[in-house]
Design an enzyme around this catalytic site. Structure first.
Site, PDB file in Angstrom:
ATOM      1  N   ASP A 165      -7.743  -7.611   4.240  1.00 51.15           N
ATOM      2  CA  ASP A 165      -6.677  -8.325   3.385  1.00 51.15           C
ATOM      3  C   ASP A 165      -6.083  -9.610   4.348  1.00 51.15           C
ATOM      4  OD1 ASP A 165      -6.865  -6.541   1.024  1.00 51.15           O
ATOM      5  OD2 ASP A 165      -5.227  -5.354   1.899  1.00 51.15           O
ATOM      6  N   SER A 217       0.793  -1.169  -0.047  1.00 54.29           N
ATOM      7  CA  SER A 217       0.173  -0.106   0.140  1.00 54.29           C
ATOM      8  C   SER A 217       0.913   1.250   0.003  1.00 54.29           C
ATOM      9  CB  SER A 217      -0.676   0.106   1.154  1.00 54.29           C
ATOM     10  OG  SER A 217      -2.000  -0.890   1.264  1.00 54.29           O
TER      11      SER A 217
HETATM   12  C1  S3P Z   1      -5.739  -0.957  -0.433  1.00 56.92           C
HETATM   13  C2  S3P Z   1      -6.977  -0.747   0.157  1.00 56.92           C
HETATM   14  C3  S3P Z   1      -7.975  -1.955   0.301  1.00 56.92           C
HETATM   15  C4  S3P Z   1      -7.226  -3.302   0.227  1.00 56.92           C
HETATM   16  C5  S3P Z   1      -6.197  -3.263  -0.832  1.00 56.92           C
HETATM   17  C6  S3P Z   1      -5.247  -2.236  -0.647  1.00 56.92           C
HETATM   18  C7  S3P Z   1      -4.941   0.263  -0.302  1.00 56.92           C
HETATM   19  O1  S3P Z   1      -8.981  -1.974  -0.669  1.00 56.92           O
HETATM   20  O2  S3P Z   1      -8.008  -4.304   0.237  1.00 56.92           O
HETATM   21  O3  S3P Z   1      -5.485  -4.634  -0.895  1.00 56.92           O
HETATM   22  O4  S3P Z   1      -3.633   0.110  -0.076  1.00 56.92           O
HETATM   23  O5  S3P Z   1      -5.492   1.477   0.027  1.00 56.92           O
HETATM   24  P1  S3P Z   1     -10.183  -1.125  -0.675  1.00 56.92           P
HETATM   25  O6  S3P Z   1      -9.904   0.255  -0.629  1.00 56.92           O
HETATM   26  O7  S3P Z   1     -10.841  -1.595  -2.113  1.00 56.92           O
HETATM   27  O8  S3P Z   1     -10.883  -1.469   0.675  1.00 56.92           O
END
Ligand code: S3P
Length: 430
Positions: A317, A26
């Site tokens: 996740d 992220s």
């Molecule tokens: C993430 C947010 C999440 C997560 C993804 C990474 C991010 O998704 O599931 O693996 O880096 O902001 P969503 O924003 O769709 O919940």
């Protein structure tokens, strides 16, 4: 192990050793994107090894943000300032929803047209959630079937909005905040549930002022970003696989140095502690607003849990691996409010239920979650990753306590977030 796409996992007696987890996915996405629109050259140490982050770097280069790997291993991105250059070709986001959703916010502020596409899985994922706010801000944005990739964005002058997304999504929040940098006025995002705050912290690290009160984040348009040098903390969502592996054996012990401890991500540790994993954290440090610590985890009893509401959003996740290992808990696991899991890289609720049943487990599936009774004995089976990195890795952990071998087809999907996962797992299993 056979070829990289089919992996066989044998039962283990214990899990012991040290694993150096690659940089957080992220944070790496956000640093690469913001570096492109900053002034100067940014340097990132321990940048994620995830293929998803290379999708971001590929897109960033296509709009003028040249990057290279320096001799010391750091990723160096040359900033272009707020004005990027029109891409010669369509932008390939691979499997990465984060790339497509967050980069849209930056492309919406550019005076050119661009098109983003992805692989089969990404082509099924919902984009209406970012199309709505970006259209309100003044971008022209089109997609297939009212909201599936490819996405065409005609960017330009944007106006600030006060946006209240229906889904709790850090990607949506980030997209709107990034677009807010290019908008006239102050953009506000008010979330239903607070999600991971890496974008707010990264924007501040690059020199922007970002206001925060509770679930509300605000950003003024027209702020200039300045290049940074940063160390990316180890990815806690990747660490989760080794933590759950440690939980399966009473005498296990794993050490994971330099892991992300950001409070909006670290709910995982609280839940694992409540479930009985013994965890200690040492050497806490802060880098550009992100907390880092060394985790040491030891197995003990492994109780169950109920995960719902804000916990579900905070653990979104990690739920696949928690659910995949839940049959080995004392009291089972119930997950609710998780319908977002159905629109991830695969339908993760269905993928977990199908795979667990193949291993002989009893599972109840709901529209928004799962109930998995505890104290179950599983047998090895032939499984599929569903093309989903987290499913491939989660079931490698389940396989450690099954009777007999488990074969996972499509296991190379793990590379999307953790290319060296199977080698690392092998190095700590006994
Ligand atoms: C993430 C947010 C999440 C997560 C993804 C990474 C991010 O998704 O599931 O693996 O880096 O902001 P969503 O924003 O769709 O919940």
């Amino acid at each position: 192990m056979a070829d990289r796409s089919t992996v066989t996992v044998r039962p283990a007696r214990s899990v012991r050793g040290l694993v150096r987890i690659p940089g957080d996915k992220s944070i790496s996405h956000r640093y690469a994107m913001l570096a492109a629109i900053a002034e100067g050259t940014s340097r990132f140490h321990n940048f994620s090894a995830a293929l998803d982050c290379y999708s971001t770097l590929g897109c960033v280069r296509a709009v003028g943000g040249e990057w290279k790997r320096a001799d010391d291993g750091a990723i160096e991105v040359q900033g272009r300032g707020p004005r990027l250059s029109a891409p010669a070709e369509r932008l390939d986001c691979g499997n990465s929803g984060s790339t497509m959703r967050m980069l849209s916010g930056i492309l919406a502020g550019q005076h050119f047209e661009s098109e983003m596409f992805g692989d089969e899985s990404l082509s099924r994922r919902p984009m209406a959630r970012i199309m709505a706010p970006l259209s309100q801000m003044g971008a022209r944005i089109g997609a297939r079937d009212g909201g599936r990739p490819p996405l065409k964005i005609r960017g330009g002058s944007l106006k600030a909005i006060h946006y209240m997304p229906e889904v709790a999504s850090a990607q949506v929040k980030s997209c709107v905040l990034f677009a807010g940098l290019f908008a006239e006025g102050e953009t506000i995002v008010e979330e239903p549930i607070r999600t991971r705050d890496h974008s707010e912290l990264a924007l501040r690290a690059f020199g922007a002022e970002v206001g925060r009160t509770g679930n509300i984040a605000r950003i003024r348009g027209g702020q200039k970003l300045k290049a940074i040098e940063a160390h990316v903390p180890g990815d806690l969502s990747s660490a989760a696989f080794f933590l759950c592996a440690a939980a399966l054996f009473p005498d296990s012990q794993v050490t994971l140095p330099g892991i992300l401890m950001n409070p909006t991500r670290a709910r995982l540790l609280d839940i694992l502690i409540l479930m009985g994993l013994k965890i200690s954290v040492a050497q806490l440090e802060e880098h550009h607003g992100e907390l880092i610590g060394a985790i040491e985890a030891r197995g003990g009893t492994w109780r169950g849990a109920v995960i719902s509401g804000a916990d579900t959003a905070a653990l979104i996740d990690e739920i696949p691996v928690l659910a995949a290992t839940a049959p080995y808990t004392e009291d089972g696991l119930e997950v609710r409010d998780a319908k977002e899991l159905r629109v991830k890289e695969s339908d993760r609720i269905a993928a977990v239920a199908t795979s667990l049943r193949k291993m002989g487990a009893e599972v109840e599936e709901f529209r928004d979650g799962l109930r998995i009774p505890g104290r179950q004995r599983l047998h090895g089976a032939e499984l599929d990753s569903f093309g989903d990195h987290r499913i491939a890795m989660a079931f490698a952990i389940t396989a450690l306590r099954a009777e007999g071998e488990t074969t996972i087809h499509g296991a190379d999907a793990a590379g999307v977030s953790y290319p060296a996962f199977f080698e690392e797992l092998q190095s700590v299993t006994e």
